[in-house]
Write a protein that holds these residues in place. Structure first.
Motif, short mmCIF file in Angstrom:
data_model
loop_
_atom_site.label_atom_id
_atom_site.label_comp_id
_atom_site.label_asym_id
_atom_site.label_seq_id
_atom_site.Cartn_x
_atom_site.Cartn_y
_atom_site.Cartn_z
N LEU A 254 40.10 89.70 -52.07
CA LEU A 254 39.44 88.51 -52.61
C LEU A 254 40.36 87.31 -52.57
N ASP A 255 39.77 86.14 -52.37
CA ASP A 255 40.53 84.90 -52.37
C ASP A 255 40.32 84.11 -53.66
N GLU A 279 43.69 86.03 -49.71
CA GLU A 279 43.15 87.31 -49.28
C GLU A 279 43.96 87.86 -48.13
N SER A 282 41.15 88.40 -44.25
CA SER A 282 40.00 87.50 -44.32
C SER A 282 39.27 87.45 -42.98
N SER A 285 33.92 91.46 -41.95
CA SER A 285 32.90 92.03 -42.84
C SER A 285 33.43 93.33 -43.45
N LEU A 305 34.13 93.64 -55.45
CA LEU A 305 33.78 93.19 -54.10
C LEU A 305 32.28 92.94 -53.98
N ASN A 308 31.40 89.63 -56.08
CA ASN A 308 31.84 88.40 -55.43
C ASN A 308 31.25 88.22 -54.05
N ARG A 309 30.27 89.07 -53.71
CA ARG A 309 29.57 89.01 -52.42
C ARG A 309 30.56 89.12 -51.25
N ARG A 310 31.63 89.87 -51.48
CA ARG A 310 32.63 90.05 -50.41
C ARG A 310 32.35 91.29 -49.58
#
Length: 414
Positions: A254-255, A279, A282, A285, A305, A308-310
């Motif tokens: 995460l960033d 991150e 980065s 997907s 994850l 945070n929609r990561r």
């Protein structure tokens, strides 16, 4: 303060993870002698002294005190406990990533003890023990006749000593017996490989002190692939571990944003943990795999994850162990009190305890192919067995359906 996260006690055969662990200070502030707590303690002390001096038979006083403490803690939730010095040493061994044992990771429920993971190169794996085996006895001591945690603590021993293990395996009519020689186990909690030119695979077995560095090193190696565009993070069968480890691992992906929120009765238990800028991998997907044995720290990472929609989460509903245990020293060298001090919530504010993480895409673990003539199209190796359904010959593909689905989703995004 050291925090443990995990679903019930999970043993690396010589250690328990699966709690979110926090090591607090002494935890015992001085109390005025007229306080209710002091008066209650004095009442217990008086009873112990009367037993020690006047009971007809001599009793082991230390054992009596330990039993009294255990009786008090038994009225709390099932994750709170009193750990004597040996149990605490056992716990410390496991979360450090090194111990002497046979290399099995176990999950304890009220009904059974199940082997959920075996470490590469371990005595148990080499002997033929497999994940899913249920423990029946250790060194001839039946699990049904013993306290599970006490029996499993007996699995510890010096390197070179033998442990006799009896298990029940699904599909086997007879019990299976193994003679396992204990040896020093260097627990590698992370493994990785490239599935194809564009997609990497990263498996985390548990969250120990060394896991964040192992993950960071693995990501650095995987990032060298010139065509890398996707990553599958496998958290299946991961029973949890250390809170700090889970936070650091989630931060690698995460960033920005919230990783997890904790809420408890005392002030310090109420915390919002944020990701740091930077991150480590980065622009690609991410798919996360979970199942019903993904618990605690694993649920924190998956929830962070997802929230945070990561990443897109694939698989089955996770275990639902959403509480934090803190360790409070009782007296120097005399064990620790493990208390549930907080519950944790996803970035979206969703409670995990008793509910678990709901995957974005539900994917069952296995599929059955109805005919031997049906071609198997799968980029991953399959372990295929033949069975009969009446007189009809069928092929059961013991394939990783969840991994296959996630890989297809990354290779062919909508």
């Amino acid at each position: 303060m050291q925090h443990l996260l995990s679903r019930s006690w999970t043993f690396f055969i010589g250690l328990a993870t699966g709690m979110m662990l926090t090591l607090a200070g002494s935890g015992l502030a001085s109390k005025p002698q007229d306080s209710p707590a002091f008066q209650d303690a004095a009442r217990i002390y008086s009873i112990l002294q009367q037993i020690r001096e006047f009971y007809v038979d001599e009793v082991a006083y230390d054992a009596l005190v330990d039993d009294a403490i255990s009786a008090i803690v038994s009225h709390l939730d099932r994750h709170s406990d009193y750990l004597d010095r040996n149990e605490f040493a056992h716990l410390t061994d496991v979360t450090s990533g090194e111990y002497a044992g046979v290399g099995m990771e176990l999950a304890i429920t009220e009904q059974e003890v199940t082997i959920v993971n075996l470490f590469p190169g371990s005595p148990a794996l080499e002997a033929g023990v497999v994940a899913g085996d249920r423990v029946i006895s250790v060194d001839g001591q039946l699990l049904a006749d013993s306290d599970a945690e006490t029996l499993l603590m007996g699995m510890r021993g010096p390197a070179g000593s033998l442990m006799h293990l009896t298990v029940q395996r699904e599909g086997e009519p007879e019990l299976l017996n193994f003679a396992l020689e204990r040896r020093q186990i260097d627990v590698k909690s992370v493994s990785q490989r490239m599935l194809n030119d564009a997609t990497a695979y990263l498996k985390i077995n548990s969250f120990t002190q060394t896991t964040p560095q192992e993950v960071a090193t693995a990501l650095k190696e995987l990032a060298l692939a010139p065509q890398l565009s996707g990553l599958i993070l496998d958290l299946r069968d991961n029973p949890g571990g250390l809170l700090d480890s889970a936070l650091e691992v989630a931060d690698l992906f995460l960033d920005e944003g919230v990783i997890v929120k904790t809420r408890g009765r005392y002030y310090e238990a109420n915390v919002i943990y944020f990701a740091n800028t930077g991150e480590k991998i980065s622009g690609i997907s991410i798919a996360v795999l979970i199942n019903g044995r993904s618990a605690s720290a694993a649920e924190i990472v998956a929830g962070a994850l997802q929230g945070n929609r990561r990443a897109t989460v694939f698989g089955e509903q996770s275990f639902g162990k959403g509480s934090i245990q803190s360790l409070f020293p009782v007296q120097p060298g005399e064990g620790v009190l493990k208390l549930t001090t907080a519950h944790y919530f996803t970035p979206d504010g969703l409670a995990i305890d008793g509910k678990g993480i709901t995957p974005d895409r539900f994917v069952p673990s296995q599929v059955v192919l109805e005919s031997l003539l049906t071609p198997i199209i799968n980029p991953l190796p399959l372990n295929t067995v033949v069975a009969y359904q009446g007189e009809k010959k069928i092929q059961i593909a013991n394939q990783d359906n969840q991994l296959r689905t996630a890989l297809q989703a990354l290779d062919h995004p909508d």
